[in-house]
Structure formats: C-alpha cells, structure tokens
Design a protein around this motif. Structure first.
Motif, mmCIF file in Angstrom:
data_model
loop_
_atom_site.group_PDB
_atom_site.id
_atom_site.type_symbol
_atom_site.label_atom_id
_atom_site.label_comp_id
_atom_site.label_asym_id
_atom_site.label_seq_id
_atom_site.Cartn_x
_atom_site.Cartn_y
_atom_site.Cartn_z
ATOM 1 N N CYS A 132 2.649 24.229 -1.378
ATOM 2 C CA CYS A 132 2.337 23.194 -1.312
ATOM 3 C C CYS A 132 3.108 22.190 -1.860
ATOM 4 O O CYS A 132 3.873 22.551 -2.353
ATOM 5 C CB CYS A 132 1.229 22.913 -2.863
ATOM 6 S SG CYS A 132 0.313 21.298 -3.254
ATOM 7 N N VAL A 133 2.893 21.122 -0.792
ATOM 8 C CA VAL A 133 3.822 20.194 -0.596
ATOM 9 C C VAL A 133 3.476 18.956 -1.264
ATOM 10 O O VAL A 133 2.322 17.979 -0.852
ATOM 11 C CB VAL A 133 4.539 19.681 0.881
ATOM 12 C CG1 VAL A 133 5.642 18.632 1.381
ATOM 13 C CG2 VAL A 133 5.155 20.846 1.153
ATOM 14 N N ILE A 134 3.580 18.056 -1.852
ATOM 15 C CA ILE A 134 3.241 17.284 -2.025
ATOM 16 C C ILE A 134 4.410 15.521 -2.456
ATOM 17 O O ILE A 134 5.197 15.498 -2.669
ATOM 18 C CB ILE A 134 2.880 17.064 -3.921
ATOM 19 C CG1 ILE A 134 1.688 18.038 -4.082
ATOM 20 C CG2 ILE A 134 2.356 15.480 -4.163
ATOM 21 C CD1 ILE A 134 1.368 18.606 -5.388
ATOM 22 N N ARG A 135 4.088 14.610 -1.025
ATOM 23 C CA ARG A 135 5.203 13.592 -0.094
ATOM 24 C C ARG A 135 4.208 12.640 -1.057
ATOM 25 O O ARG A 135 2.882 12.428 -0.554
ATOM 26 C CB ARG A 135 5.133 14.256 0.536
ATOM 27 C CG ARG A 135 6.498 13.077 1.364
ATOM 28 C CD ARG A 135 6.688 13.264 2.486
ATOM 29 N NE ARG A 135 7.058 14.318 2.824
ATOM 30 C CZ ARG A 135 5.755 15.095 3.987
ATOM 31 N NH1 ARG A 135 4.966 15.665 4.104
ATOM 32 N NH2 ARG A 135 6.632 16.590 3.975
ATOM 33 N N ASP A 136 5.132 11.450 -1.830
ATOM 34 C CA ASP A 136 5.041 10.587 -1.998
ATOM 35 C C ASP A 136 5.800 9.290 -1.291
ATOM 36 O O ASP A 136 7.370 9.987 -0.856
ATOM 37 C CB ASP A 136 4.453 10.140 -3.286
ATOM 38 C CG ASP A 136 6.024 9.543 -4.036
ATOM 39 O OD1 ASP A 136 6.603 8.664 -3.738
ATOM 40 O OD2 ASP A 136 6.535 10.724 -4.909
ATOM 41 N N ASP A 137 5.715 8.059 -1.377
ATOM 42 C CA ASP A 137 6.402 7.172 -0.073
ATOM 43 C C ASP A 137 7.236 5.823 -1.259
ATOM 44 O O ASP A 137 6.268 5.030 -1.107
ATOM 45 C CB ASP A 137 6.531 5.871 0.718
ATOM 46 C CG ASP A 137 4.551 6.145 0.717
ATOM 47 O OD1 ASP A 137 3.913 5.276 -0.133
ATOM 48 O OD2 ASP A 137 4.064 5.048 1.945
ATOM 49 N N GLY A 138 6.431 6.055 -2.256
ATOM 50 C CA GLY A 138 7.163 5.278 -3.771
ATOM 51 C C GLY A 138 8.674 5.078 -3.923
ATOM 52 O O GLY A 138 9.849 5.133 -3.163
ATOM 53 N N LEU B 88 0.443 -0.924 -0.169
ATOM 54 C CA LEU B 88 -0.274 -0.190 0.462
ATOM 55 C C LEU B 88 1.063 1.263 -0.099
ATOM 56 O O LEU B 88 1.797 1.552 0.741
ATOM 57 C CB LEU B 88 -0.715 -0.109 1.496
ATOM 58 C CG LEU B 88 -1.739 1.466 0.930
ATOM 59 C CD1 LEU B 88 -2.911 0.990 0.900
ATOM 60 C CD2 LEU B 88 -2.891 0.609 2.092
ATOM 61 N N GLY B 89 0.940 2.176 -0.679
ATOM 62 C CA GLY B 89 1.239 3.330 -0.868
ATOM 63 C C GLY B 89 0.618 4.306 -0.340
ATOM 64 O O GLY B 89 -0.539 3.975 0.131
ATOM 65 N N ARG B 90 1.461 4.989 -0.357
ATOM 66 C CA ARG B 90 0.649 6.887 0.665
ATOM 67 C C ARG B 90 0.971 8.065 -0.246
ATOM 68 O O ARG B 90 2.133 8.594 -0.794
ATOM 69 C CB ARG B 90 1.631 6.828 1.962
ATOM 70 C CG ARG B 90 0.679 7.688 2.755
ATOM 71 C CD ARG B 90 -0.881 7.707 3.350
ATOM 72 N NE ARG B 90 -1.189 9.251 3.573
ATOM 73 C CZ ARG B 90 -2.505 9.093 4.378
ATOM 74 N NH1 ARG B 90 -3.004 8.723 4.094
ATOM 75 N NH2 ARG B 90 -2.620 10.676 4.978
ATOM 76 N N LEU B 91 0.007 8.729 -0.872
ATOM 77 C CA LEU B 91 0.349 10.648 -1.062
ATOM 78 C C LEU B 91 -0.172 11.696 -0.198
ATOM 79 O O LEU B 91 -1.559 11.366 -0.071
ATOM 80 C CB LEU B 91 -0.607 10.472 -2.210
ATOM 81 C CG LEU B 91 -0.580 11.833 -3.364
ATOM 82 C CD1 LEU B 91 1.178 12.030 -3.476
ATOM 83 C CD2 LEU B 91 -1.066 11.518 -4.018
ATOM 84 N N ASP B 92 0.710 12.508 0.243
ATOM 85 C CA ASP B 92 0.041 13.658 1.373
ATOM 86 C C ASP B 92 -0.004 14.620 0.484
ATOM 87 O O ASP B 92 0.886 14.878 -0.101
ATOM 88 C CB ASP B 92 0.350 13.247 2.566
ATOM 89 C CG ASP B 92 0.286 12.184 2.917
ATOM 90 O OD1 ASP B 92 -0.773 11.907 3.725
ATOM 91 O OD2 ASP B 92 1.294 11.408 3.763
#
Length: 740
Positions: A661-667, A645-649
């Motif tokens: 605006c901060v766009i962070r992913d754990d890819g 499972l991935g996460r996008l904040d």
C-alpha cells in the motif's frame, strides 16, 4: 415472474427504432407473427434481418404458449438473423439478435428451474451470447446496446444468486439508458434497483431510485395510451414507496401510497395491475388495527370464499394463517401456514419473504399451543434463511421468538443470548429508521406542508419562514444527535476500559499456574487496548468538526457530516473488536473518512483509491483501521498546509503474496510541516500514528504478520519538497481462522 414476462413487451419497441428505415414501416404494420412471416420471404439484406429479429421477439412476446416453445422459436429466428447479419457484416443486426438470444436463454433457465432440469448447459450458452453482446456494444459504442448488455448480465447474476454483482450491473445499465434518453427503461431499472435495496434492508439507498421511478412512471402513464407495462410500472413504484415508508415506521404514509395504487388499478382496469387488499391487510396488522384487518378479510372472503380443504394460493394461505392466529383460531391458522410452507418450498422461484413469514407464523402457533419442539425447528429454519439473505427485520423477529421459546422451556442462558441479539438488531433498525426520517422523510413532509400554505400567504415571505423553521428544527435534531453520540461515546469508552481492566486482573490471578498462556493473553489484551483507543480518537476529531459546523450555523453541512459520521461510527464499532477484517471493509471505512475530511476542509483536496493489479479483496484480511492514520497524517500535516488544491493517492498492489500500500500526497512535506508545527506550538505527536505503530509491533511479534512501513520525502526536479510517500507492506491472512 411478473417482472420478466412484462419486460419482454418493451424489447421490441427498442429494436424497431434502431432498424433501417426501409423495414420500419413493415415491422410497425405487421406486429403479428403470421403477418411478419408473410412479408419475410421477399425481403433482402438488412430489411430481412430486421424482420427476422422482430419475429424472434414476437415469439417471446406471444400469449398462450409455453415458455420452452416460445424460447425455441425465438432462438431459431434470432440465429437466422445472426448468421445472415454476419454474411453482410451487419453488426447492428447481430447485436439485436444477441439481445433476443440472451432474453430467450433467460426463459430457458426459468423453464429448467420449474421442471427441475440442470441449468449448466443453458448458463454456458447464456454467458457466451452475453460475451458476444458486450464485444459488439464496445465496437458500436451504442448506449442502447450497452444498456441491454448490462441488463441481461444482471439477470444472469440474479440466477447465480450474486446480489452484489446484480446490483452493480443494474446501475451500469441504468446509466447507459439515461445517456440514451430512454426514460422508459430508466424508470423500469430504477424500480428494480429500489426493490433490490429494499430486499437488502438498505432502504435509505433505495429512496432516490424509488422517487425517480415513480416520477417517470407517472409521466409515462399520462403521456401514453393504455399500456399494460406502463400501468404495471406505475403501480409497482407506488408499492415500493409504501414499502420504504413502512420500513421507516411511517405506516400512515405507507397506507396512503397503497390506496393510491389501489385507486389507480380500479380506474385503469389493466391486465398488468393487481389487487392490493392483501398488502393493506398486512399493513393494518403492523398498525395493530385488528378491526380493520377483520373487515378486509371479510371483503376478500366474500369475493373468494375460503374452504380449508380447497387449494388456495400460497400467499393467501400465509395471510390467512396470520389472521386466524390473531383471532385465536390456532388449528385453522396452522392448516393455512402448512399449506403456505408446502407451496413456497415447491415453488423455487417464489420470493423468500413468503417462506420466512410462514415458518415464523407457524412457529408462533405451535408456541401458543405449547408444542415447543416443532416451534423451535421452524423458528430456526426461518432464522437461517434470514441470516443468509441479510434480512435484519426477520432475524430480529426470530431471535425474539427463540428467546421466548428458550425461556418457556427453562433454558434461561440461551434465552438471554437470543434476547441480547434481538435487542442489538432492533436498536440498529431503529437507528436506521431515525436516519431515514432525518435525511428523506422529513423533507417530504415539509415540502407537502409548504405547498399547502403557498396559496394563502405571500410566496417569497413564506419560503423564507419555512426555511427558518427547517433550520431550527434541524438544529434541534443535530444537537440531540450530538448529545446522544457524546453519551454513547462516553459509555463505550468506559465499557472498553472496564473490560480491559477486568481481563488484566483475571490474567494476573492465573499467572503462576499458566505462565505461557498468560503471556499470550497479555499480548492479546494489549492489541485490544490499542484497537479500542482508536474509537475515542475518531469520536473526538469528528465530533469537534460537527460542533464547529453547528456553531457556524452550517446546518446542512453538519447534517451531511453527521450522516457520514454515524455510518462510519457504526462500522468502526462493529469492526474494532475484530482482530482482522476484509480489505473491502477497511477501504469502505477509509472512503467514508476521506469524504468527511473533504467536507470538513471545504473540498481542499482530491483523493483516489486504486488497485494496480488484481487483488481478491474479499479474501484479504488485515487489522482494522490500519490505513486511516497514515491518510490522516497526510491530510492534517501535508495537504492542509498547502496552498491550492491538494492530492492524496492510495495505491494497492499484490506482489509475492505481500499486500503493498503506497499512500502519496503532494503536500508541503515533513520538514515544512515540522516548521509550521513549531511556529504554532503544536508539537504533540499524532495519536493515531503512534497507536498504529504499536499495533504493528504487536502483530509482528505475536501473529507473524510481518507488517512494516517506511516514510519517504518526495522532491521535485529542483530539489524542493513535493510531498510525502508512505510505503506499507503487509503479509496478510486469507481467513480469520488462520489468525486465531
């Protein structure tokens, strides 16, 4: 008014169940005010406080008294209960006294509106009592008290004409009453939410609430004895269902619900129910069954003979104005419409639907009499009211009327503009009716057919057969919708391309004479072209997904995806022509897009949009579709290549008048993503990110927005790739005018 007066009858029921056992039997046996006053004197402590609160509620519920007298008496006993509760620290007693005070000050506001008195002092008191009630709800953590607090907050917002905040408070109130297991209040508030969505023209959003309110109201009516409020709620729920099916264009089903409601009224003969003959007449008018209209008008006139010189109800006058117009009796029609307009303008608490219908109807009469000046005035007044309230149906009707008036007076340019506006709104209404039927109406009809056939055929085999039919029918709908969307996308793209080409040719002709001005236009055209390129980019990606679902025979998933896609496309096409849109609209489009991607990739990632500090998102204007390409990159190149499972904040904050605006992913990170792209031969650059980069460059050069972004690779404690972070800084505008 009927809503609020009948609501009061219920409040005491909630209160009595929450009081101490020692006073419950006294309150239950002494509902009348004189009995409560007799038993009050010997009581002490919590029993006395409960009785004071019951007296306060009884005064608000007392028949035959003026509103101000009732509210004054209720406040006196509620304040006594509040003060005595404070002495012994009886917080539940304080809470229920505050509930009564909120109710009483709602009555004060109604009274002041009717008397033309300034409401500022009453509003201030109301807000103060509401704040205290919220504090106690939090301290006691009582779902019933929470539900009442948000309920009266919604009434306060209603009186301030803040429909959006009112709806949010109603939803919160509903959730707390559901937690408390209070089906009565759940049914009631579901009804108000459905009516609010209907007033806003969002019929598809109100349907689930309407079904729930009807289900609960029917259950309550069957379980309880004679009860005016239960009867009122059941009839109102049936009325709401009729309104929703009328909006969907299914007049037969709408008429069936009206007849059910009328049969219920005749069988119960409750004081809280009302005759629906007027509503049936209006529905027959929509169905163009004029013989039935005249038949029902005769029945009504036989019960209550109408004299044009006699005072009649403004709603009846509005209805009769339409009937006389239909019969060609224009003078009588005009007399009735003028009576209705005068009555609605005098009654500030009346529903605005009446004044809009009366103004439009009178304008049509004047047009038929070829008296165009007053026809223009009345039609424009009705149009302005409809625009302020977002009533798309009324806006459409008045635009068509004004187009005809301009045509009759020889002003063809104005007639064309209003005709074009009418056509656009009418097409939008038809599209919403189509989605409504696809998502709600069709399932209702199929369910009814299924129940009718189960008695004749084997249950299991029949259910399977019905499912196959539903899937085949739905597939036809989806394929048809897909073809229409492809055709629409093709013509939209051609239109935008042709428009861009024509504007460039015009700019070149004037280049020598207006060099400085042409440079500015060139920049504007480039910006429009970049915005226009986002549309086919969206259409291609989304239609590919819909096609994949259909090929895999995932009809329900495709249907959900198509519903979200149609809503997203409507917003994209509306906003893509604007240089700037409010941050709320941008985030709403982004949320729909992310939900579509989650559905498309089998919920393989979660996301969250968070405000880190206070942002007035209604006054922050940014370019449309600015955030979506960065989120698309994070999903396609980072999260989709990750196992698990991935996460996008998406985190937004305001610092020194700069929107961050901060766009962070754990890819898997950019390095791993490039490696995977190399292996699969997918080396083309993201079109959305490329377009966005060019848009930002133009905005910084021509409009002074000073917007830029940077991409950072995230590492874990061992130095391994842990995702990607995009930091976007926007020097936004606070109005579209400042941007022009």
């Amino acid at each position: 008014m009927r809503k609020y007066i009948l609501i009061i009858t219920f409040v005491f029921g909630i209160q009595a169940t929450s009081f101490a056992q020692s006073s419950q039997s006294i309150i239950a046996d002494s509902l009348r005010i004189d009995s409560l006053q007799k038993v009050l004197k010997p009581l002490h402590d919590t029993a006395r406080i409960n009785c004071l609160n019951s007296l306060a509620e009884a005064f608000l519920n007392r028949d035959g008294y003026k509103i101000k007298i009732q509210a004054d008496s209720a406040c006196r006993y509620a304040i006594m209960a509040k003060n005595e509760s404070k002495k012994i620290n009886y917080k539940r007693g304080i809470a229920y006294s505050l509930i009564t005070l909120n109710n009483a000050f709602f009555f004060y506001v109604i009274h002041n509106n009717n008397m033309g008195v300034d409401n500022s002092e009453a509003f201030n008191k109301w807000e103060e009592y509401l704040k205290q009630l919220f504090l106690l709800a939090e301290e006691l953590n009582d779902n019933e008290i929470w539900g009442n607090a948000y309920y009266y907050q919604s009434d306060l917002y209603a009186k301030k004409n803040n429909k959006k905040a009112k709806l949010e408070s109603q939803k919160k109130s509903l959730s707390y009453f559901q937690k408390a297991g209070n089906e009565f209040r759940e049914s009631e508030i579901s009804t108000w939410i459905c009516m609010q969505y209907s007033e806003n023209g969002e019929y598809e959003n109100g349907f689930d609430y309407c079904k729930r309110s009807l289900q609960l109201a029917k259950k309550l009516v069957s379980q309880s004895g004679p009860d005016d409020f239960d009867d009122y709620m059941f009839q109102q729920a049936l009325m709401n269902m009729s309104d929703l099916y009328t909006a969907a264009g299914d007049y037969e089903t709408a008429l069936d619900y009206l007849r059910q409601s009328e049969q219920f009224r005749l069988s119960h003969k409750s004081a809280a129910t009302w005759s629906l003959e007027s509503e049936i007449i209006e529905l027959f008018k929509k169905m163009e069954l004029y013989d039935s209209v005249l038949h029902y008008e005769k029945l009504l006139n036989a019960k209550n003979p109408v004299d044009a010189n006699r005072h009649i109800n403004m709603w009846a006058a509005e209805r009769l104005g339409g009937t006389y117009f239909m019969k060609g009796e224009y003078d009588s029609s005009l007399i009735m419409y003028n009576k209705a307009i005068k009555g609605f303008r005098k009654n500030k608490n009346a529903n605005s639907k009446g004044i809009k219908n009366s103004l439009t109807g009178a304008a049509k009469v004047y047009m038929a009499k070829k008296n165009y000046k007053p026809a223009f005035q009345l039609a424009k007044e009705s149009l302005n009211i409809a625009l302020n309230e977002g009533d798309r149906v009324s806006v459409s009707e008045n635009c068509e009327l004004l187009s005809t008036l301009f045509y009759y007076t020889g002003k063809n340019d104005s007639a064309y503009l209003y005709l074009k506006r009418y056509t656009l709104i009418k097409d939008s209404i038809i599209n919403r009716q189509f989605l409504w039927r696809l998502n709600n109406y069709k399932s209702e009809v199929n369910e009814a057919k299924k129940e009718a056939r189960i008695g004749f055929l084997n249950r299991d085999n029949k259910i399977k057969e019905e499912q196959l039919k539903q899937e085949a029918s739905l597939k036809k709908f989806l394929i048809t919708g897909l073809v229409l969307l492809l055709i629409s996308g093709f013509f939209i793209f051609r239109y935008l391309t042709a428009k861009r080409k024509n504007e460039r040719l015009l700019m070149q002709k004037n280049l020598e004479v207006h060099k400085l001005e042409s440079e500015k236009k060139q920049a504007e055209l480039e910006m429009q072209a970049l915005r226009a390129q986002m549309n086919p980019h969206f259409i291609f990606n989304c239609l590919s997904s819909i096609n994949r679902f259909i090929l895999k025979n995932e009809s329900k998933v495709a249907s959900n995806y198509l519903t979200r896609f149609s809503r997203l496309m409507r917003m994209v096409l509306m906003n893509s022509q604007k240089p700037l849109i409010v941050l709320d609209d941008e985030l709403e489009m982004l949320g729909i897009y992310l939900e579509m991607e989650r559905l498309r990739f089998n919920n393989s990632f979660d996301y969250a949009i968070t405000f880190l500090n206070t942002i007035d998102s209604d006054n922050v204007f940014i370019p449309p579709l600015l955030l979506q390409p960065f989120c698309e990159n994070a999903i396609w190149h980072g999260l989709m290549n990750k196992e698990g499972l991935g996460r996008l904040d998406i985190e937004l904050s305001m610092e020194d008048n700069i929107l961050n605006c901060v766009i962070r992913d754990d890819g898997v990170g950019r390095e791993k993503a490039e490696e995977l792209k190399s292996k699969t031969a997918e080396k083309e650059k993201s079109m959305g990110l490329k377009i966005t980069t060019e848009r930002l460059a133009l905005l910084n050069r021509e409009k002074g927005l000073h917007t830029f972004y940077e991409i950072e690779d995230l590492k874990d404690e061992n130095g391994n790739a842990a995702g990607t972070k995009v930091i976007l800084k926007i020097s936004f505008k606070e109005s579209v005018e400042n941007f022009a």
